[in-house]
Design an enzyme around this catalytic site. Structure first.
Site, short mmCIF file in Angstrom:
data_model
loop_
_atom_site.label_atom_id
_atom_site.label_comp_id
_atom_site.label_asym_id
_atom_site.label_seq_id
_atom_site.Cartn_x
_atom_site.Cartn_y
_atom_site.Cartn_z
N ARG A 60 0.42 -1.65 -0.07
CA ARG A 60 0.09 0.04 0.18
C ARG A 60 0.43 0.88 0.22
O ARG A 60 0.63 2.43 -0.51
CB ARG A 60 -0.79 -0.01 1.33
N PRO A 65 -2.93 5.39 15.44
CA PRO A 65 -2.20 6.55 15.79
C PRO A 65 -0.90 7.08 14.85
O PRO A 65 -0.34 5.56 14.45
CB PRO A 65 -1.65 6.36 17.05
N VAL A 114 2.95 6.66 15.00
CA VAL A 114 4.22 6.33 15.60
C VAL A 114 5.16 6.96 14.71
O VAL A 114 5.78 6.39 13.63
CB VAL A 114 4.47 4.90 15.55
N ASN A 164 -16.87 -41.23 -8.42
CA ASN A 164 -17.15 -42.33 -7.54
C ASN A 164 -17.97 -42.57 -6.83
O ASN A 164 -18.24 -43.69 -6.96
CB ASN A 164 -15.91 -41.69 -6.96
N HIS A 169 -9.88 -27.19 -4.44
CA HIS A 169 -9.10 -27.84 -3.68
C HIS A 169 -8.66 -26.88 -2.43
O HIS A 169 -7.72 -25.80 -2.81
CB HIS A 169 -7.78 -29.16 -4.50
N VAL A 179 4.11 -33.84 -21.73
CA VAL A 179 2.76 -32.28 -21.27
C VAL A 179 2.15 -32.04 -22.85
O VAL A 179 2.66 -31.79 -24.17
CB VAL A 179 4.08 -31.73 -21.23
N PRO A 180 1.10 -32.76 -22.47
CA PRO A 180 0.07 -32.06 -24.36
C PRO A 180 -0.12 -30.44 -23.49
O PRO A 180 0.95 -29.44 -22.89
CB PRO A 180 -1.07 -32.27 -23.41
#
Length: 1121
Positions: free
Chosen positions: A66, A109, A111, A346, A780, A806-807
């Site tokens: 921020r 407050p 500081v 299932n 999940h 890996v497709p």
């Protein structure tokens, strides 16, 4: 989801309430929340320091950095704060890719401090323990904290000590601050553990001569620990990530989810979008979102959500109507599509859930047609054919275009159809009906012997296996809060202790399940046990795989199951000690314990050395407990599958619980005999989808495990991949990875270093996450990327670079598996064997009836009440409607006795009858018997029954008889005098006439009250008038021969039945004939009898003995002599 972000205000509240430290913690509870609705006058009254101190103001909406974004106002007075807020409160701003409105601000407050007084601290959880990061320079410009900070890892179950903190974290801190900081950090770590934080960051932490100040704080807590921490947390509100609004519909679904054993999730991404999803399963829901985004639909994707865990028809209806309501609020020029998808279930009854969706579609058919909605359906699992049928039928009857597909269609093919990327087949091929799989496929009636013990294909020797492709490069390093890849403490140089924690004393088995494996089931899960036994039988096992069950809530007993056609008994024990002692051959525990008891029961089970594998099904176990279980399991050499899993399956050998679905899917996916392909997945539903894909593209599955969707599964991808690498029957490995975590990088390293030589086909789901402007938590708990290297895209690229197959997308996964398999067949590594037919298994009667394959006459018929649905129904009227319309007891009696909704006056009359017949003192026979029984020490039911048994023609049972006698005389045209004379001639009493006490001169006020009501409200009182004429005749002979209360109710009820408009004459006469009117007296007088019973008990009256002087002893003379 487990780890959920909390607001800074909530985090500080926890800190100030529960932190135990000797350090002087300043500004406790000094913060004020500001929003558009804030009343500043009231705010200053509640927080008077706002008027006197310098202030800091900042948004409290889970926004990172921020200060860098200019979203912190520093050193302002109250007027300055209000001026600062004018240009920001309720204004839209952009943070990274996310756009959102600044709604909530925190004022604290100010500081004053120097740069040297700022520090940085962060605690976060990993599988091995909790990492504490500390840096002596905090604040906005801290930079790369991972590279700079001092780091200390506190192992699971260990404690942080002050001397550790001083020696390892505070090396660059001035001596005069070490004591304060070490005390604070130890207190902070204890708070982090006690309140189940998963992440806690303070930057800056200011320490000066006055004490410790917590300026900025970010935190996540484990939401699943709510049942443990509720007293300390209170009601925690989890804000949405910045850039996404909180919708009431999301809160509604979250509430449904909290009240249900099933899983129901909904996140709105773009309410104006044209692509809506209603997907079953946590893993499948991610795959569908991936595919939609891959095909260019990211900007039109309206929602993410999932329903799973066998929700009821009503729960699915509530979920579906919420989706349909949202998608029919704004029109889209191209119309809208609804994708009702899912993997192969299932254990969820697909037909039951689809019936809930069908109800919602019928309710919203008008808006759906108006908004030009097209629906695409793809599903598999128990009873899915019936589910698809009802879904197709509702499309035909409503005119809404609904395209329906089953397991013969690739899971995500409907996405391409919905988005116009592939044609919609006119008549999709349909798989055989569930029952067809159960017909005998073998030539003889005998159960065929097992012909394969290793693999369905003939393997070549291990030395002939083709090596994986050479790697290109490793993944880029990632400089956030994690150990950099590769993880040296996880993968050892010689690969001898993979999956074991440092100091592991027990070696874990390579082979978890064999043909002789025996298991104990924790929990009364009879359906799962029967499914395991059917699987065992169809796999030609000699004995069932389930040896016993443990259920602490009943005594030791036997439970009946089927083994093929034969019934067998299975022992059930109260505790694990007895079960393991009597079944020493058992080495597997399948735990269906609830999320609250799973931890204790698992820790207990690991005290028995014979248990080597434990599968934990429960979802929602707190991560801290899971990590403790993992630590003990590693020390003892126990393999844990789960939590939050369906389990795993080894075709031809063993299956865990509901894995693989019902028998039709077992047979369709050829899971009754081993193939050559082993897989590991997180998702249970997606593991069943892999069974389907692998059976259609290869010779079948050798073994498959779903490790579970939690952040810290008991066993990892690599644990199982290495098992498969060392298993001779496995020739290729399939891994379905997921966004979140770094486990897939260990597979990369294994391939690179040559530890994994078998072909690995891998795809990580969750590729869509990087396309969303705000963070989305998928189904999940572990499916959330905390850094760039945890994204699915990064992991897929790393796997590709390492040499895995890996497709390009999940859509192509089956094609890649087929290509690799064909290569192995072509080079002789796999030699497909001849198919062997499985034995037949009879279908359970209940399931055959569910499928509509058989019919049987019902033992009972009922037409008044139905308790099977979500809501109790009385004669077709839901119980909520009964109360909403204030029908009262009379109305309920009308529904249950007469199957009618009676007029208001009729309901009132019934209630008046019950009131006037409730009691008539203790002297009457029924009350007397009840009192005698009560004083003999009998229970309420016995005493009440004793009183009710006296009811008959002489006492209380005259209602029916009076109604019949008077009706017969009146209907035959007999005059009242003729009726009286005939009864006298026949020597019969006129039922309902006469009273022992009441007479013309002492009228029965009960009768008078009823008479006034009937005359005022009944449309006709012909029979009552006839009975009153009879009374005039009888009382002229004797004053007490009045129409008594029984007689009055009897004749008045006949008038009611005949004239209220709800019954035909035959129906009215039938109710009189079958004894309905006596029921009024029985029901009413039961209230009085119960009153007498309670009265005697309250008065503590002793055994009743009738006095001698009230008995006339009349004996024969010879007996008295």
């Amino acid at each position: 989801m487990s780890a959920k972000a909390i607001s800074e205000q909530t985090g500080k509240e926890f800190l100030f309430k529960h932190l135990c430290t000797s350090a002087a913690l300043q500004n406790r509870f000094r913060y004020a929340n500001v929003s558009a609705d804030t009343d500043w006058a009231r705010l200053t009254q509640e927080h008077p320091w706002l008027l006197t101190e310098r202030l800091v103001v900042k948004p409290d909406q889970l926004i990172k950095r921020r200060g860098k974004l200019g979203l912190v106002g520093v050193d302002l007075d109250l007027q300055g704060v209000r001026e600062w807020l004018k240009s920001r409160l309720m204004k839209e701003t952009t943070v990274g890719k996310a756009k959102g409105v600044l709604r909530n601000f925190l004022v604290e407050p100010f500081v004053p401090h120097t740069q040297e007084e700022e520090y940085y601290v962060c605690i976060y959880a990993t599988r091995e323990g909790d990492h504490v990061l500390f840096h002596h320079e905090g604040g906005v410009d801290i930079g790369d904290v991972d590279a700079k900070a001092q780091r200390l890892m506190v192992a699971v179950d260990d404690k942080l000590r002050e001397d550790q903190v001083r020696e390892e974290l505070l090396t660059h801190v001035p001596e005069d601050k070490k004591e304060v900081l070490s005390s604070f950090l130890v207190g902070l770590f204890n708070l982090y553990e006690d309140l189940y934080f998963t992440y806690l960051e303070i930057n800056p932490l200011v320490v000066n001569k006055d004490g410790v100040y917590v300026l900025d704080m970010a935190a996540k807590i484990d939401a699943t620990a709510d049942y443990i921490c509720k007293a300390k947390w209170g009601d925690v509100e989890f804000p949405p990530p910045f850039g996404r609004e909180a919708y009431p519909e999301e809160a509604y679904i979250a509430d449904l989810d909290a009240k249900s054993g099933a899983s129901l999730k909904l996140t709105l991404l773009n309410p104006r979008g044209r692509i809506w999803t209603m997907v079953a399963g946590g893993g499948a829901s991610v795959v569908y979102s991936d595919t939609i985004c891959d095909l260019g639909g990211v900007d039109e994707l309206a929602n993410y959500g999932e329903y799973s865990g066998a929700p009821s028809e009503q729960q699915t209806y509530d979920y579906a109507k919420t989706i349909l309501s949202l998608m029919t609020r704004e029109k889209h020029p191209q119309g809208k599509v609804l994708i009702v998808g899912g993997s192969i279930a299932n254990f969820t009854n697909v037909a039951a859930t689809f019936k809930g969706i069908v109800r919602a579609i019928k309710d919203y058919q008008g808006p759906l047609k108006e908004h030009e909605v097209t629906i695409f359906v793809r599903r598999g699992g128990p009873n899915y054919q019936e589910g698809l049928r009802v879904m197709g039928e509702v499309g035909k009857t409503t005119g809404i275009p609904i395209h329906v597909f089953g397991t013969e269609t690739h899971m995500t093919a409907i996405v391409g159809m919905a988005l116009g990327h592939r044609p919609i087949p006119n008549q999709p091929p349909m798989d055989a009906h569930t029952a067809n799989f159960l017909l005998n496929a073998s030539s003889g009636p005998m159960t065929p012997a097992a012909t394969r013990t290793a693999s369905f294909s003939e393997p070549r020797s291990p030395t002939e296996v083709s090596p994986a492709k050479k790697p290109k490069a490793g993944p880029p390093p990632d400089g956030l809060h994690s150990v950099l890849w590769p993880q040296k403490n996880v993968v050892t140089d010689d690969w001898t202790e993979v999956g074991a924690s440092p100091g592991c004393s027990g070696a874990k088995a390579t082979t978890l399940f064999r043909k002789q494996t025996k298991a104990i089931i924790w929990g009364m899960q009879t359906r799962a046990v029967q499914g395991m036994m059917d699987f065992d039988y169809v796999c030609s096992r000699d004995e069932p795989s389930v040896a016993a069950m443990v259920y602490p809530f009943t005594g030791d007993h036997k439970q009946k199951f089927y083994w093929g056609h034969k019934e067998i008994l299975l022992p059930v024990y109260k505790n694990m000690a007895d079960a393991t002692k009597k079944h020493p051959e058992v080495d597997v525990l399948i735990s269906f314990a609830s999320l609250r008891s799973a931890f204790d029961s698992t820790m207990e089970a690991m005290q028995f050395p014979q248990i080597r594998t434990i599968s934990i099904i429960a979802e929602g176990i707190p991560e801290a407990q899971t990590r403790k279980m993992i630590k003990v399991a590693d020390e003892k050499g126990v393999t844990i599958i789960g939590p939050a899993t369906v389990g795993g399956i080894k075709p031809g050998c063993f299956k865990i619980g509901n894995t693989g679905g019902m028998l039709d899917n077992i047979l369709a996916s050829k899971l009754y005999r081993p193939g050559s392909v082993a897989y590991v997945s997180r998702s249970g539903g997606m593991s069943n989808e892999l069974n389907n894909i692998i059976s259609r593209t290869t010779d079948g599955v050798y073994e498959g495990v779903a490790i579970g969707g939690d952040r810290y599964p008991g066993s990892t991808f690599m644990d199982h991949v290495l098992r498969y690498q060392d298993t001779p029957g496995v020739e290729m490995i399939v891994v379905l990875g997921e966004i979140g975590g770094t486990e897939e990088y260990r597979i990369c390293q294994g391939i690179i270093e040559g530890r994994i030589t078998k072909p690995v086909v891998c795809w990580c789901i969750g590729t869509c996450a990087t396309m969303f402007s705000s963070e989305v938590q998928f189904g999940h708990a572990g499916a959330c990327a905390n850094q760039a290297s945890e994204t699915a895209l990064a992991k897929n690229q790393a796997l590709r670079d390492a040499g895995a197959y890996v497709p390009k997308s999940f859509d192509e996964l089956g094609n890649v598996i087929r290509t690799v398999y064909d290569e192995l067949v072509a080079n002789g590594t796999i030699v497909p064997a001849q198919e062997v037919p499985p034995p037949t298994v009879p279908m359970d009667y209940s399931w055959a009836r569910e499928l509509g394959l058989i019919r049987k006459p019902a033992s009972f018929m009922t037409s008044i009440c139905d308790e099977r649905g979500q809501e109790l129904i009385y004669a077709g009227m839901p119980i909520t409607e009964v109360f909403k319309e204030e029908m009262g007891l009379g109305g309920v009696l009308g529904l249950l006795w007469f199957q009618r909704r009676l007029p208001r006056y009729a309901c009132q009359f019934i209630e008046m009858c019950l009131m006037v017949t409730a009691d008539h003192g203790p002297a009457v026979s029924g009350a007397h018997n009840t009192i005698v029984c009560a004083r003999a020490g009998k229970d309420l039911i016995s005493s009440l029954t004793s009183g009710l048994l006296t009811i008959g023609d002489r006492f209380g049972g005259a209602l029916d008889a009076a109604a019949k006698q008077f009706s017969k005389a009146f209907d035959s045209g007999m005059l009242p005098m003729e009726f009286v004379n005939k009864m006298k001639k026949d020597g019969k009493l006129i039922m309902g006439i006469g009273h022992r006490v009441k007479s013309v001169n002492n009228p029965d006020m009960r009768v008078q009250i009823l008479k006034d009501f009937v005359k005022q409200h009944f449309t006709s009182t012909q029979l009552l008038d006839y009975a009153l004429d009879v009374e005039k005749i009888t009382t002229s002979k004797k004053p007490n021969l009045i129409l008594n209360v029984d007689g009055f109710i009897g004749v008045a009820f006949v008038d009611l039945l005949r004239t209220c408009g709800g019954f035909t004459r035959d129906e009215a006469d039938e109710f009189v004939e079958i004894g309905a009117l006596n029921g009024i007296f029985v029901l009413g007088r039961s209230m009085g009898f119960i009153g007498h019973y309670l009265d005697q008990k309250r008065l503590k009256q002793g055994l009743y003995r009738h006095p001698w002087d009230d008995i006339s002893y009349v004996l024969p003379e010879h007996m008295s002599m």
